[in-house]
Structure formats: C-alpha cells, structure tokens
Design an enzyme around this catalytic site. Sequence first.
Site, PDB file in Angstrom:
ATOM      1  CG  ASP A   1      -1.509   1.170   1.226  1.00  0.00           C
ATOM      2  OD1 ASP A   1      -2.167   1.339   0.590  1.00  0.00           O
ATOM      3  OD2 ASP A   1      -2.146   2.168   2.095  1.00  0.00           O
ATOM      4  CB  SER A   2      -0.140   4.615  -0.525  1.00  0.00           C
ATOM      5  OG  SER A   2      -1.002   4.790   0.165  1.00  0.00           O
TER       6      SER A   2
ATOM      7  CB  CYS B   1      -3.115   0.808  -2.779  1.00  0.00           C
ATOM      8  SG  CYS B   1      -2.849   2.295  -3.588  1.00  0.00           S
TER       9      CYS B   1
ATOM     10  CD  GLU C   1      -0.194   7.233   5.325  1.00  0.00           C
ATOM     11  OE1 GLU C   1       1.093   7.379   5.197  1.00  0.00           O
ATOM     12  OE2 GLU C   1      -0.510   5.988   5.610  1.00  0.00           O
TER      13      GLU C   1
ATOM     14  CB  CYS D   1      -8.876   4.583  -0.347  1.00  0.00           C
ATOM     15  SG  CYS D   1      -7.962   5.665   1.079  1.00  0.00           S
TER      16      CYS D   1
ATOM     17  CG  HIS E   1      -5.335   5.459   3.926  1.00  0.00           C
ATOM     18  ND1 HIS E   1      -4.520   4.550   2.726  1.00  0.00           N
ATOM     19  CD2 HIS E   1      -3.939   5.884   4.565  1.00  0.00           C
ATOM     20  CE1 HIS E   1      -3.608   4.786   3.208  1.00  0.00           C
ATOM     21  NE2 HIS E   1      -2.778   5.141   3.732  1.00  0.00           N
TER      22      HIS E   1
HETATM   23  N1  DGL Z   1      -5.116   2.887   0.335  1.00  0.00           N
HETATM   24  C1  DGL Z   1      -4.644   3.817  -0.738  1.00  0.00           C
HETATM   25  C2  DGL Z   1      -5.877   3.522  -1.585  1.00  0.00           C
HETATM   26  O1  DGL Z   1      -6.429   2.091  -1.619  1.00  0.00           O
HETATM   27  C3  DGL Z   1      -4.295   4.538  -0.178  1.00  0.00           C
HETATM   28  C4  DGL Z   1      -4.351   5.856  -1.602  1.00  0.00           C
HETATM   29  C5  DGL Z   1      -2.818   7.223  -1.342  1.00  0.00           C
HETATM   30  O2  DGL Z   1      -2.461   7.434  -1.302  1.00  0.00           O
HETATM   31  O3  DGL Z   1      -4.267   8.191  -1.754  1.00  0.00           O
HETATM   32  O4  DGL Z   1      -6.515   3.541  -2.715  1.00  0.00           O
END
Ligand code: DGL
Length: 307
Positions: free
Chosen positions: A8-9, A71, A175, A209, A211
Amino acid sequence: MAKIGVFDSGYGGLTILDAIRKELPRYDYLYLGDNARAPYGTHSFDVIYRYTLQAVKYLFEHDCTLVILACNTASAKALRTIQQNDLPVINAERMKELKHERVNVLGVIRPTVEAVPAITKTGHVGILATPATVSSESYVLELEKLAGYRDTEIPECRKLVITQQACPLWVPLIEAGEHNGPGAKYFIGKYLREILAKDPQIDTLVLGCTHYPLMKERIDNWLEFRHELDESEFPLPVDSPKVTTIAQGELEAKSLADYLRRHSEYRDQLSTNGTCSYLTTENADRFSQSASNFLASPVQAEHIDLE
Ligand code: DGL
C-alpha cells in the site's frame, strides 16, 4: 519457499493484511508501505504506475511470488498495465535466470465490487475513494459490468445508480494520525454530506480506499446520527434509507483464499511459518508505532528505499 507480499502507499493496506492473516494465518507475509511518498491518490497515472511497479518489483526480489495491491489507487491506476505489460517480461526474465516460479499481482477492486449487489436494496450505491480512483472510473465500470452480466439473476441490480465522491483529505488525516482527533469530524461530515446530497437514496457506501476502515466507526456514527444534525447544516429528506458501509478486508481475504484454492502453482510455493515482516520507505520507528496502534499488536518495521 515464498511469501505473500502486501503493498500500500502507507498504512491503509494494514486493514487488508489484518483480515488476510485472520483468514490465512499459516502463510508468511511481507508488508510494504510507501509512506514516504503517500498519498498516492492525488498523483497522476504515470507517477502512481511508476511507484507501484517499483514496489511490486522490490517484493518479487524479496521472495514474494504473489503481491496483493492492498491499495485501490494502485489497483485502479497500475494493476492492469502491470498485469498486461510488465508481468510477462518479469516472468520471462525469471525463466532465463532459472527461477521457475511464476509471479503474479492481484488487486482489491474486483472482490469488493462483487459484494455490492447482495447488499444494496435501493440499487443506489456510493463510492468513497481517492481522487485518482474516482477519476479512473474503475468502480463504475466494474459495477456496470457486473450488473450487466447478472442482469437476469439479480433484477434489483439491473439499474444500479452509482455516485462517486473523492475524499482527498481522508488519507492525509490517517497518515498523520489525526483521524481520531477533533478536527477529523469536519472532514468526515464534509464528504459524506456531499455524496448524500448528490443522491439521497444511497443505501450502500463502498469504502473504496483501504485507509478508510481505520475511521469506519466514525463514518458509521456520522451516518447513523445524520438526521439529528441541524437542518440547515444537512438538508436531506428524513426518509432517506439506512446506509451500510462496505470495508474491503474480509472480501479481499476471502477472494485470496479462493484464489489459492484454485491456483496450486502459487499455493504450493508458499512457506507456512505464520510470520509477517514490515517495510516502510519512511522512518521505521514512526511506522512501527503507528502500525502497532492500528493492528493492536507490536510491529517492528525496517526502512527501505525504493528509488
Ligand atoms: N490506501 C490507498 C487506497 O486504497 C490510499 C491511497 C493514497 O495513498 O492516497 O486507495
């Protein structure tokens, strides 16, 4: 023997990893969060694709044969190109190096979309996601495809009404560890209010998402008590339906379990010591602390550079 890579990011993929490890505890996992370059959701296609490919290659080089893009943004913007253009080259190179195990990458959007028809009663579905996922239209296209294929089986989904909402400030809040703080309330309400104003008949909201499940309780709470908000602040019809939010963890975990049942060529390569290691492109101590909080168990991460 090989591991399952989860990418993931940043921290969001931990919600997927957690569910996968509950469903498939015996395998070994390697989590990679590109926290130094998060959020991905406001970047262009080229940047998201380049960052994702770097991460996927890193995980392949570190004993992963299967990588889960935990992600949505990477799944929406990079998965298809990686599967169609990069994987054939990577697998051919591995053959030349006499590494006979093939590698593969899986995304999170398809398993989520498949769950929607059984949940919505009104057929009005909302997608909450990053700006990049929204602009890719991946959810809309996949849902329309599904509704079309299942036309005769699920009549109530013949005409799905799909509304998207970009939530650009939710990932930065998470984050930064601010999603439980008092300031987050405003931004949670802002995007929910915007999407419900566009379609008050929505009864199903996809948290598109990874997150967002980290603040699912607050999102659900806002939705449950929305009719008690000041009328001028939130002028929605009071008869609008109860809204169910869909988080992706369990859906992705069940989908991976099913994939491994059907693909012994990957399953038979996986080691089964039940371990999980964590990598981050940011400061390892900071990641370890936040990830330990999110997972409610101790995490000791290691720093890596992807460039
Ligand atoms: N968890 C990522 C997703 O599902 C987040 C993306 C981001 O870093 O903006 O899209």
